[in-house]
Scaffold this motif. Structure first.
Motif, PDB file in Angstrom:
ATOM      1  N   HIS A 135       0.840  -1.208   0.000  1.00 26.47           N
ATOM      2  CA  HIS A 135       0.000   0.000   0.000  1.00 26.47           C
ATOM      3  C   HIS A 135       0.873   1.256   0.000  1.00 26.47           C
ATOM      4  O   HIS A 135       0.651   2.163  -0.798  1.00 26.47           O
ATOM      5  CB  HIS A 135      -0.920  -0.017   1.228  1.00 26.47           C
ATOM      6  N   ILE A 136       1.844   1.300   0.891  1.00 24.96           N
ATOM      7  CA  ILE A 136       2.726   2.471   0.979  1.00 24.96           C
ATOM      8  C   ILE A 136       3.447   2.679  -0.347  1.00 24.96           C
ATOM      9  O   ILE A 136       3.537   3.801  -0.851  1.00 24.96           O
ATOM     10  CB  ILE A 136       3.749   2.308   2.131  1.00 24.96           C
ATOM     11  N   PHE A 137       3.939   1.603  -0.938  1.00 27.94           N
ATOM     12  CA  PHE A 137       4.649   1.719  -2.211  1.00 27.94           C
ATOM     13  C   PHE A 137       3.706   2.123  -3.336  1.00 27.94           C
ATOM     14  O   PHE A 137       4.052   2.945  -4.181  1.00 27.94           O
ATOM     15  CB  PHE A 137       5.383   0.422  -2.560  1.00 27.94           C
TER      16      PHE A 137
ATOM     17  N   LEU B  39       8.094   3.455   8.637  1.00 21.53           N
ATOM     18  CA  LEU B  39       7.589   3.639   7.273  1.00 21.53           C
ATOM     19  C   LEU B  39       8.086   4.957   6.678  1.00 21.53           C
ATOM     20  O   LEU B  39       8.422   5.023   5.494  1.00 21.53           O
ATOM     21  CB  LEU B  39       6.065   3.559   7.253  1.00 21.53           C
ATOM     22  N   THR B  40       8.147   5.996   7.494  1.00 20.20           N
ATOM     23  CA  THR B  40       8.660   7.287   7.028  1.00 20.20           C
ATOM     24  C   THR B  40      10.118   7.151   6.608  1.00 20.20           C
ATOM     25  O   THR B  40      10.533   7.665   5.564  1.00 20.20           O
ATOM     26  CB  THR B  40       8.509   8.356   8.125  1.00 20.20           C
ATOM     27  N   TYR B  41      10.893   6.459   7.415  1.00 25.11           N
ATOM     28  CA  TYR B  41      12.305   6.225   7.104  1.00 25.11           C
ATOM     29  C   TYR B  41      12.434   5.480   5.774  1.00 25.11           C
ATOM     30  O   TYR B  41      13.270   5.818   4.934  1.00 25.11           O
ATOM     31  CB  TYR B  41      12.947   5.425   8.240  1.00 25.11           C
TER      32      TYR B  41
ATOM     33  N   GLY C   9      13.873   7.237   2.432  1.00 25.13           N
ATOM     34  CA  GLY C   9      15.076   6.595   1.908  1.00 25.13           C
ATOM     35  C   GLY C   9      14.900   6.131   0.481  1.00 25.13           C
ATOM     36  O   GLY C   9      15.695   5.350  -0.033  1.00 25.13           O
ATOM     37  N   ASN C  10      13.830   6.584  -0.145  1.00 25.30           N
ATOM     38  CA  ASN C  10      13.521   6.253  -1.540  1.00 25.30           C
ATOM     39  C   ASN C  10      13.380   4.755  -1.754  1.00 25.30           C
ATOM     40  O   ASN C  10      13.782   4.229  -2.791  1.00 25.30           O
ATOM     41  CB  ASN C  10      14.565   6.825  -2.487  1.00 25.30           C
ATOM     42  N   PHE C  11      12.830   4.071  -0.751  1.00 28.91           N
ATOM     43  CA  PHE C  11      12.544   2.641  -0.855  1.00 28.91           C
ATOM     44  C   PHE C  11      13.810   1.847  -1.193  1.00 28.91           C
ATOM     45  O   PHE C  11      13.760   0.899  -1.963  1.00 28.91           O
ATOM     46  CB  PHE C  11      11.438   2.381  -1.882  1.00 28.91           C
ATOM     47  N   SER C  12      14.946   2.274  -0.600  1.00 25.60           N
ATOM     48  CA  SER C  12      16.211   1.609  -0.896  1.00 25.60           C
ATOM     49  C   SER C  12      16.201   0.148  -0.431  1.00 25.60           C
ATOM     50  O   SER C  12      16.895  -0.687  -0.987  1.00 25.60           O
ATOM     51  CB  SER C  12      17.384   2.355  -0.260  1.00 25.60           C
ATOM     52  N   MET C  13      15.397  -0.140   0.585  1.00 26.63           N
ATOM     53  CA  MET C  13      15.223  -1.520   1.024  1.00 26.63           C
ATOM     54  C   MET C  13      14.051  -2.100   0.229  1.00 26.63           C
ATOM     55  O   MET C  13      13.043  -1.425   0.033  1.00 26.63           O
ATOM     56  CB  MET C  13      14.878  -1.522   2.522  1.00 26.63           C
ATOM     57  N   ASP C  14      14.195  -3.337  -0.254  1.00 27.81           N
ATOM     58  CA  ASP C  14      13.097  -3.887  -1.043  1.00 27.81           C
ATOM     59  C   ASP C  14      11.855  -4.100  -0.169  1.00 27.81           C
ATOM     60  O   ASP C  14      11.939  -4.202   1.053  1.00 27.81           O
ATOM     61  CB  ASP C  14      13.502  -5.145  -1.809  1.00 27.81           C
TER      62      ASP C  14
END
Length: 180
Positions: A101-103, A151-153, A157-162
């Motif tokens: 959802h967030i993505f 979630l903010t982090y 962080g531009n979704f750097s973690m998959d």
């Protein structure tokens, strides 16, 4: 340049309404521009509709943003209405849905998580939901602010973690007994 109607994120329905085209166009514009720099003219051009059609649905871009804020936030909070007596596997599945959802609405969250007022209101609303789960107000507040902070982090962080790793980490945080 109008939106490619085959790739609408906002709705899964086949009969897409003008309102949904407006919402999708606006979300896409949020991904490339600051809210203050977006004009109705751009929204209607991207949505492939007329200005009069836009004004049938929304008074201005502020009403559009408020509508999106309420709708997307309620979709997020609905994940926490599910049965909390579930096992870890179910929690992992739920956090995966939350991260999807967030993505999916990443441009919205990239904008909103820069607003302390929104982050605070979302954390407060989540704390209220979690208070019913944990039956401990302090723990619910801690868990809600931790969840939104995480979630903010991830978003900033531009979704750097998959997505799957973010969901797994969030699930671990959710089931940790912090009272020890």
């Amino acid at each position: 340049m109008s939106i490619d109607r085959r790739y609408l994120m906002y709705t899964q329905e086949e009969n897409i309404t003008a309102r949904e085209y407006i919402l999708q166009a606006f979300l896409e514009l949020l991904g490339t521009k600051e809210f203050e720099s977006i004009f109705v003219k751009e929204i209607v051009r991207k949505a492939g509709i007329s200005r009069s059609t836009f004004y049938i649905h929304f008074q201005d871009k502020y009403e559009l943003m408020n509508y999106l804020r309420e709708d997307i936030t309620s979709r997020f909070l609905a994940f926490y209405d599910r049965d909390r007596e579930a096992d870890f596997l179910s929690i992992k599945t739920t956090t995966l849905h939350i991260c999807h959802h967030i993505f999916q609405y990443r441009y919205f969250y990239q904008h909103e998580f820069n607003l302390p007022e929104y982050t605070r209101k979302l954390s407060d609303a989540l704390a209220e939901k979690l208070g019913k789960v944990y039956e401990d107000r302090g723990y619910a507040i801690f868990a809600s602010f931790g969840t939104i902070g995480y979630l903010t982090y991830w978003v900033k962080g531009n979704f750097s973690m998959d997505l799957e790793k973010a969901a797994e980490d969030l699930a671990k945080i959710g089931v940790t007994d912090w009272s020890r």
